[in-house]
Design an enzyme around this catalytic site. Structure first.
Site, PDB file in Angstrom:
ATOM      1  CE  LYS C 171      -3.697   2.604   0.105  1.00  0.00           C
ATOM      2  NZ  LYS C 171      -4.703   2.616   1.159  1.00  0.00           N
ATOM      3  CE  LYS C 239      -2.469   7.453   6.985  1.00  0.00           C
ATOM      4  NZ  LYS C 239      -3.559   6.524   7.044  1.00  0.00           N
TER       5      LYS C 239
END
Lengths: 296, 296, 296, 296
Positions: C171, C239
């Site tokens: 990811k 983030k």
């Protein structure tokens, strides 16, 4: 003293020519437009009506022009300096141009029985006025020795750094380091301000250690008050970053920090700040960090 | 003079503690392993058997440790310095750690009736030995005034730069500028060499102008001969670049040159050069520019 | 079908849980605040009053939370999921968190006789609603086989990519490529516009060749009209860039483009655009290129 | 069908000319050296003895040459294509050259009563052989309409993207995105390998989501086995990155990722990998990350 032709009587060239006059040289100067020539005459030089008129009978021909194409045009044009110069004359180009153009000029000079040095300067207008320029000289050692007394009338640090083109190469390296250092100091200042540090004392302690550099010494105080009066303009440094990135590429030299700094200098110019001092890179770091309302 | 506890007697801490002894202070020192403690005893200090033993009855507790987690462990552990310190004692952490950890320590100290300053140093082992460190101090002005005479036994430039954490913030900015400047000088050197410029005179003229900096002054000669004896090791500067990039990110400060330099420092370490002087960034520029057989 | 606990019923979690209900699973869900729980009940699930209540008697525990600390708090807290779970239960964390936190959770699960998979998703809210997420799964092959039918109720591409943590690593790589590709497309768009090219046909031809990518396919039309409605918000991608740069650093992997893109994402957020779609990197390229009045 | 002159019968030009022959066109081709001309004759075309001989009586003149100076020399030289072309002939330059040179050629053509399109291609040798190139065309719409049937014999995607020079501008943008995407995929691969992820399944899931791109589709399998057989060579992409960075600079467009990728492409070439496929950027990321013995 022999006669010196001085082509390019701008912000830098005018005081440099004036210092040659003060040192006792006979200076015949030329610049487009009457005003710069009149100022030279007032300073004790002789205003010439053309490049050719300035150059004829001069043993030394100095050029101080904005960019490489200007120097090529003045030297290599039909009624240009090289066509008009007397045999054996020594051309000293003090402009900041691409190293490869300097090398081409040296070859063109040799082909016509002339000699050439590339001798760009560092220090800005103030140093030009005070005769305290740093001058980095490329070309033959013999020609350098001959030129040295004349160059010393304009600068305090005059160094022979290698064969033809080397002066421009060193100037390019100089501009790489200067731009990168400004950006580093700018990043540090925005970082310190974001944390509420007392930036005045912080600059003092940074200046005293391994991080110390001439940008902190000479420019950080103005940067802290956001005073970006030039000094050396963004547009000019943008031009110079074009020279250094292209010259590095030509030799397959990889300069990641140089290349990124060149992008940031372009951004500053693109945003309309081309006339500010190059220390205005600080504005860009602030803008990217969301720390200013962008009022332009 | 009051009693001083000194925790961390390594390459930097040992000569710093010795200088405190020379200045007439009573120094009780602790480090893991017997050898460093014996060296302190030989220098006239007192070897303590534990952190707690060193700290008890000391008015001043100095720590000089590798990284933030080390300082936290020494200070905040069960038998740690803060538990053992007498009420009102002043802790001066001279390690290079993240600003946020320094702030947390200051809060932890206050919660226990202690006081804390963050006072990282610049200048390396030589300056530590000679008592000529630059020391950047964060914390209250009163505490700074109290600590000043002691700090002056270790450094010549001792500057109060703001509230708690500010010393570490300035140190982080220092490391950002130092690493970036080394990389810029390295790019310039490879560029000059590719063009066959005489690099010795070139460094001289660069040093004299706006490009002048402490890296050229102190390190370029060794860089030109590819002498990368530390000095300050790549692994440590890699740690510090981690601190500055994280600290900048925490405040949304954008540092493109800092971030790219951090990547290059990581590369140097990844390639097995972590024990070389940080000026070995020159090796990486050479490698990227295909100008060396890579013999590692 | 066995009972499934679903912790985190936000923009992504709510439709994912609803798809599990539709597939015939008994879903006990929990989220702070009554509204999300009521929506789950309306969708046919069971609203639980706490994490522990949702988890007890569930064979499968799914978490879909904003960041690593949230997952750690929910799983490892005193009345947390791991304490309440029945022996042998399988935890599937579908949040996007740091790989190292995923590995720590897997170890914590094993220590308590539980099992864990990390299974972050890609595709955004639309794909969550349609049950067409891409799901990248790290952990043991046996656990993956057991979870597969359940995961297929939420996604169409469900791939086992390696041991614990691998799902998060993939990811992170996904987010690196996505952010970098957006920036590349943004640079291309501003470049094409500066030259007066017809950008619509240009995107079509770029999409058809080696430059083709999903960002051009799905986002370039909106980018050309400056529609930055999320989609995936800048703050979240910021983030995620923090996760990937930190994870790369941990293994000494050098990602110059990733690191620079992270800086640009930070800039976008710092300038107040954190709630726009990540394709708003185009705004930043425009700003740097002086091609917009900056009206924020 | 009218007669077509085809100048430049190299790796790309030869199959393109052959496809024109197959489509029923009368093709008179020229290239330096006898071998390429003989191959054209074998394919059913006519070998011309010079540029002028190929061009005379042709209604359409196609050039497919290495770089801008080659095209300028062929077109503008004394016995060049423009001098030899019949009035009203249409020149289609399919080389990849700087947009500004394309614009200059269009102006030179107009000054001589000729017309010009810039129509660079994407897709590489395989697509040239199969007649499946993407062709991006700049120039007048009328000229495009006239050229379209001929171009469709060489490519499947043929798009008019704007006025003269626009084809080259889009090609430059294409090369920017392609190089940057390769670098992003390379960074992702080294990152995934460092964490021990199963890269095959990882590429599959990345390909299926927002990170999906043509580089993963077509090149990642070879990248994973370190097969860097070209394909498109590093030296050519280096040339193209020079075009895009210079063209962006000319319009003050800031392309930080493009500029950094250009540096990395230069590094690859500098290290002696100029003849590898451009996907060899992976080698550089590995080298920087210390993950390979560098055996060159």
């Amino acid at each position: 003293v022999s006669r010196i032709a001085f082509i390019g009587l701008g912000i830098m060239g005018a005081p440099m020519a004036a210092n040659l006059v003060k040192a006792g040289h006979e200076v015949h100067g030329y610049n487009r437009g009457a005003a710069p020539r009149e100022r030279l005459a007032e300073a004790g030089g002789t205003a010439a009506g053309s490049v050719a008129e300035a150059v004829e009978d001069a043993g030394l021909v100095i050029t101080m022009l904005p960019d490489g194409p200007d120097v090529s045009a003045v030297c290599l044009g039909e009624a240009g300096a090289y066509a008009a110069a007397r045999p054996g004359a020594l051309h000293i180009d003090m402009s900041t141009i691409a190293p490869e153009v300097a090398t081409e000029l040296a070859e063109a000079a040799a082909a016509r029985g002339l000699r050439a040095l590339d001798a760009p300067v560092s220090g800005g207008q103030a140093a030009a006025v005070d005769g305290q320029l740093s001058i980095m000289v490329g070309g033959s050692g013999t020609d350098f020795d001959e030129a040295l007394p004349v160059l010393q009338a304009m600068g305090t640090t005059v160094v022979h750094v290698g064969p033809a083109g080397s002066g421009q190469t060193v100037k390019a390296a100089n501009q790489l380091i200067v731009a990168g250092t400004i950006e580093l100091v700018a990043e540090a200042i925005v970082f310190l301000e974001a944390y509420g540090v007392d930036t005045g004392p912080a600059m003092q302690v940074l200046a005293g250690g391994l991080a110390g550099n001439r940008i902190i010494d000479r420019k950080s105080a103005a940067m802290l008050r956001r005073d970006f009066t030039p000094g050396f303009r963004v547009d000019l440094h943008h031009k110079d970053m074009g020279i250094v990135t292209a010259a590095a590429r030509r030799k397959d030299v990889v300069i990641p920090l140089g290349a990124l700094t060149a992008q940031l200098m372009t951004a500053l110019r693109a945003r309309g700040d081309g006339n500010l001092d190059h220390s205005a890179l600080l504005k860009l770091v602030e803008l990217l960090s969301g720390r200013v309302s962008d009022a332009r």
